[in-house]
Scaffold this motif. Structure first.
Motif, PDB file in Angstrom:
ATOM      1  N   ILE A 192     -34.702  -1.212  -3.100  1.00  0.00           N
ATOM      2  CA  ILE A 192     -34.223  -2.398  -2.385  1.00  0.00           C
ATOM      3  C   ILE A 192     -34.840  -2.438  -0.993  1.00  0.00           C
ATOM      4  O   ILE A 192     -35.279  -3.494  -0.519  1.00  0.00           O
ATOM      5  N   ASP A 193     -34.919  -1.289  -0.322  1.00  0.00           N
ATOM      6  CA  ASP A 193     -35.519  -1.204   1.013  1.00  0.00           C
ATOM      7  C   ASP A 193     -36.962  -1.697   0.993  1.00  0.00           C
ATOM      8  O   ASP A 193     -37.366  -2.502   1.838  1.00  0.00           O
ATOM      9  N   GLU A 194     -37.752  -1.191   0.032  1.00  0.00           N
ATOM     10  CA  GLU A 194     -39.166  -1.559  -0.046  1.00  0.00           C
ATOM     11  C   GLU A 194     -39.349  -3.057  -0.271  1.00  0.00           C
ATOM     12  O   GLU A 194     -40.234  -3.668   0.336  1.00  0.00           O
ATOM     13  N   ASN A 195     -38.539  -3.652  -1.118  1.00  0.00           N
ATOM     14  CA  ASN A 195     -38.674  -5.090  -1.370  1.00  0.00           C
ATOM     15  C   ASN A 195     -38.357  -5.916  -0.136  1.00  0.00           C
ATOM     16  O   ASN A 195     -39.029  -6.916   0.144  1.00  0.00           O
ATOM     17  N   ALA A 196     -37.345  -5.532   0.616  1.00  0.00           N
ATOM     18  CA  ALA A 196     -37.020  -6.258   1.846  1.00  0.00           C
ATOM     19  C   ALA A 196     -38.178  -6.176   2.833  1.00  0.00           C
ATOM     20  O   ALA A 196     -38.574  -7.181   3.440  1.00  0.00           O
ATOM     21  N   ILE A 197     -38.767  -4.998   2.978  1.00  0.00           N
ATOM     22  CA  ILE A 197     -39.900  -4.809   3.894  1.00  0.00           C
ATOM     23  C   ILE A 197     -41.098  -5.643   3.442  1.00  0.00           C
ATOM     24  O   ILE A 197     -41.746  -6.317   4.261  1.00  0.00           O
TER      25      ILE A 197
ATOM     26  N   ASP B 232     -34.019 -10.071   3.148  1.00  0.00           N
ATOM     27  CA  ASP B 232     -33.043  -9.169   2.561  1.00  0.00           C
ATOM     28  C   ASP B 232     -33.372  -8.951   1.097  1.00  0.00           C
ATOM     29  O   ASP B 232     -34.036  -9.759   0.470  1.00  0.00           O
ATOM     30  N   ASP B 233     -32.920  -7.841   0.612  1.00  0.00           N
ATOM     31  CA  ASP B 233     -32.932  -7.608  -0.820  1.00  0.00           C
ATOM     32  C   ASP B 233     -31.587  -6.992  -1.145  1.00  0.00           C
ATOM     33  O   ASP B 233     -31.058  -6.181  -0.367  1.00  0.00           O
ATOM     34  N   THR B 234     -31.034  -7.408  -2.247  1.00  0.00           N
ATOM     35  CA  THR B 234     -29.702  -6.968  -2.637  1.00  0.00           C
ATOM     36  C   THR B 234     -29.732  -6.508  -4.075  1.00  0.00           C
ATOM     37  O   THR B 234     -30.418  -7.094  -4.907  1.00  0.00           O
ATOM     38  N   GLY B 235     -28.954  -5.487  -4.346  1.00  0.00           N
ATOM     39  CA  GLY B 235     -28.828  -5.020  -5.711  1.00  0.00           C
ATOM     40  C   GLY B 235     -27.399  -4.644  -6.028  1.00  0.00           C
ATOM     41  O   GLY B 235     -26.654  -4.193  -5.157  1.00  0.00           O
ATOM     42  N   LEU B 236     -27.029  -4.857  -7.265  1.00  0.00           N
ATOM     43  CA  LEU B 236     -25.757  -4.385  -7.792  1.00  0.00           C
ATOM     44  C   LEU B 236     -26.043  -3.057  -8.475  1.00  0.00           C
ATOM     45  O   LEU B 236     -26.919  -2.979  -9.341  1.00  0.00           O
TER      46      LEU B 236
ATOM     47  N   GLY C 120     -26.858   3.283 -11.996  1.00  0.00           N
ATOM     48  CA  GLY C 120     -27.336   2.527 -10.840  1.00  0.00           C
ATOM     49  C   GLY C 120     -27.997   1.203 -11.178  1.00  0.00           C
ATOM     50  O   GLY C 120     -28.379   0.455 -10.285  1.00  0.00           O
ATOM     51  N   ALA C 121     -28.136   0.898 -12.460  1.00  0.00           N
ATOM     52  CA  ALA C 121     -28.701  -0.399 -12.856  1.00  0.00           C
ATOM     53  C   ALA C 121     -27.644  -1.485 -12.624  1.00  0.00           C
ATOM     54  O   ALA C 121     -26.462  -1.180 -12.563  1.00  0.00           O
ATOM     55  N   PRO C 122     -28.055  -2.705 -12.446  1.00  0.00           N
ATOM     56  CA  PRO C 122     -29.415  -3.219 -12.438  1.00  0.00           C
ATOM     57  C   PRO C 122     -30.216  -2.913 -11.174  1.00  0.00           C
ATOM     58  O   PRO C 122     -31.435  -3.000 -11.184  1.00  0.00           O
ATOM     59  N   GLY C 123     -29.558  -2.548 -10.068  1.00  0.00           N
ATOM     60  CA  GLY C 123     -30.253  -2.111  -8.863  1.00  0.00           C
ATOM     61  C   GLY C 123     -31.317  -3.073  -8.390  1.00  0.00           C
ATOM     62  O   GLY C 123     -31.075  -4.260  -8.219  1.00  0.00           O
ATOM     63  N   VAL C 124     -32.528  -2.557  -8.205  1.00  0.00           N
ATOM     64  CA  VAL C 124     -33.640  -3.348  -7.670  1.00  0.00           C
ATOM     65  C   VAL C 124     -34.014  -4.504  -8.600  1.00  0.00           C
ATOM     66  O   VAL C 124     -34.632  -5.484  -8.177  1.00  0.00           O
ATOM     67  N   TYR C 125     -33.584  -4.441  -9.854  1.00  0.00           N
ATOM     68  CA  TYR C 125     -33.889  -5.497 -10.824  1.00  0.00           C
ATOM     69  C   TYR C 125     -32.737  -6.499 -10.996  1.00  0.00           C
ATOM     70  O   TYR C 125     -32.733  -7.271 -11.950  1.00  0.00           O
ATOM     71  N   SER C 126     -31.794  -6.519 -10.097  1.00  0.00           N
ATOM     72  CA  SER C 126     -30.583  -7.336 -10.250  1.00  0.00           C
ATOM     73  C   SER C 126     -30.862  -8.806 -10.533  1.00  0.00           C
ATOM     74  O   SER C 126     -30.255  -9.387 -11.424  1.00  0.00           O
ATOM     75  N   ALA C 127     -31.763  -9.429  -9.802  1.00  0.00           N
ATOM     76  CA  ALA C 127     -32.023 -10.861  -9.984  1.00  0.00           C
ATOM     77  C   ALA C 127     -32.693 -11.165 -11.323  1.00  0.00           C
ATOM     78  O   ALA C 127     -32.501 -12.233 -11.885  1.00  0.00           O
ATOM     79  N   ARG C 128     -33.441 -10.198 -11.837  1.00  0.00           N
ATOM     80  CA  ARG C 128     -34.207 -10.411 -13.075  1.00  0.00           C
ATOM     81  C   ARG C 128     -33.715  -9.514 -14.213  1.00  0.00           C
ATOM     82  O   ARG C 128     -34.458  -9.203 -15.126  1.00  0.00           O
ATOM     83  N   TYR C 129     -32.472  -9.108 -14.159  1.00  0.00           N
ATOM     84  CA  TYR C 129     -31.964  -8.118 -15.104  1.00  0.00           C
ATOM     85  C   TYR C 129     -32.071  -8.572 -16.554  1.00  0.00           C
ATOM     86  O   TYR C 129     -32.385  -7.798 -17.445  1.00  0.00           O
TER      87      TYR C 129
END
Length: 190
Positions: free
Chosen positions: A45-50, A67-71, A78-87
Motif C-alpha cells: 500500500i505504501d509503494e502504491n501511494a508513493i 492515498d492507497d487503501t487496503g482491507l 491479509g487479503a485483499p490488501g494491496v489488491y482491494s480495489a481489483r479483488y
C-alpha cells in the motif's frame, strides 16, 4: 496553497474536502486533466501511494498527495490488501469485491479485519508518509448504503454501525482515511 489529490474518486474527494483548512485549494486529477490510469504496480500500500504522488509531480508539476487503501482480513492472510480495489477483477466492482470476501469467509470464525490507508505527500521536493489504521471485523452481510468500497461489510471495533451506516462526519472521526488525513493536515498546518 494548491495541492492535487491524486484521485478520480469523487467520494474520497468530498470526504477529504470537509477536513481541509480554507487556505488549501484542493484539485483532483480531473482538474489537472490527468485522465490516464496512474500505475499502481507496487507490492505494498505504501509503494502504491508513493508511485501515484510521484507520477503527478513528475508529469504535471503539481505538489500532490496520493492515498492507497487496503482491507486486510486476518482469516485471508491479509487479503485483499494491496489488491482491494481489483479483488474480483480489473473492473473495480465494489459489490463483486465484497461478495468475494464474504464467500471466502463463509466458514471462518475469525472475521477480524482492518482498513489501512497510507498517504504519500510530495511537497517542495520532500516526501512524507502518513498512515491510518482502523480495526474491526467483517459482517456476514452488507448493511447500509452510504460510503463506498467495502464500507457495507466492515464494522469498526467498538461500534454497532458499519461505515456504510455512518454519516460522513461519524466515519471521518474514526476511519483509517480520517486518521491518516488528520496527520497530513497537521503537517500542512505547520
Amino acid at each position: 496553497m494548491k495541492l492535487v489529490f491524486a484521485t478520480h474518486n469523487m467520494n474520497k474527494l468530498k470526504e477529504i474536502q470537509t477536513m481541509l483548512p480554507d487556505h488549501i485549494e484542493l484539485l483532483s486529477l480531473d482538474d489537472i486533466d490527468c485522465n490516464e490510469d496512474i500505475p499502481e504496480s507496487g507490492d505494498t500500500i505504501d509503494e502504491n501511494a508513493i508511485l501515484k504522488a510521484e507520477y503527478v509531480k513528475n508529469n504535471y508539476g503539481y505538489d500532490c498527495f496520493a492515498d492507497d487503501t487496503g482491507l486486510e482480513v486476518e482469516a485471508l492472510a491479509g487479503a485483499p490488501g494491496v489488491y482491494s480495489a481489483r479483488y474480483s477483477g480489473e473492473e473495480k466492482n465494489d459489490d463483486a469485491n465484497m461478495d468475494k470476501v464474504l464467500s471466502q469467509l463463509i466458514d471462518k470464525k475469525d472475521r477480524s479485519a482492518r482498513f489501512k490507508t497510507v498517504i504519500a505527500l510530495t511537497l517542495k521536493g520532500n516526501q512524507s508518509l502518513f498512515t491510518g489504521v482502523c480495526e474491526g471485523s467483517i459482517l456476514n452481510e452488507k448493511r447500509g448504503n452510504k460510503g463506498f468500497g467495502y464500507d457495507p461489510i466492515f464494522l469498526p471495533k467498538g461500534y454497532d454501525k458499519t461505515f456504510a451506516e455512518m454519516n460522513i462526519d461519524e466515519k471521518t472521526k474514526i476511519s483509517h482515511r480520517g486518521i491518516a488525513f488528520r496527520q497530513l493536515i497537521e503537517y500542512l498546518s505547520k
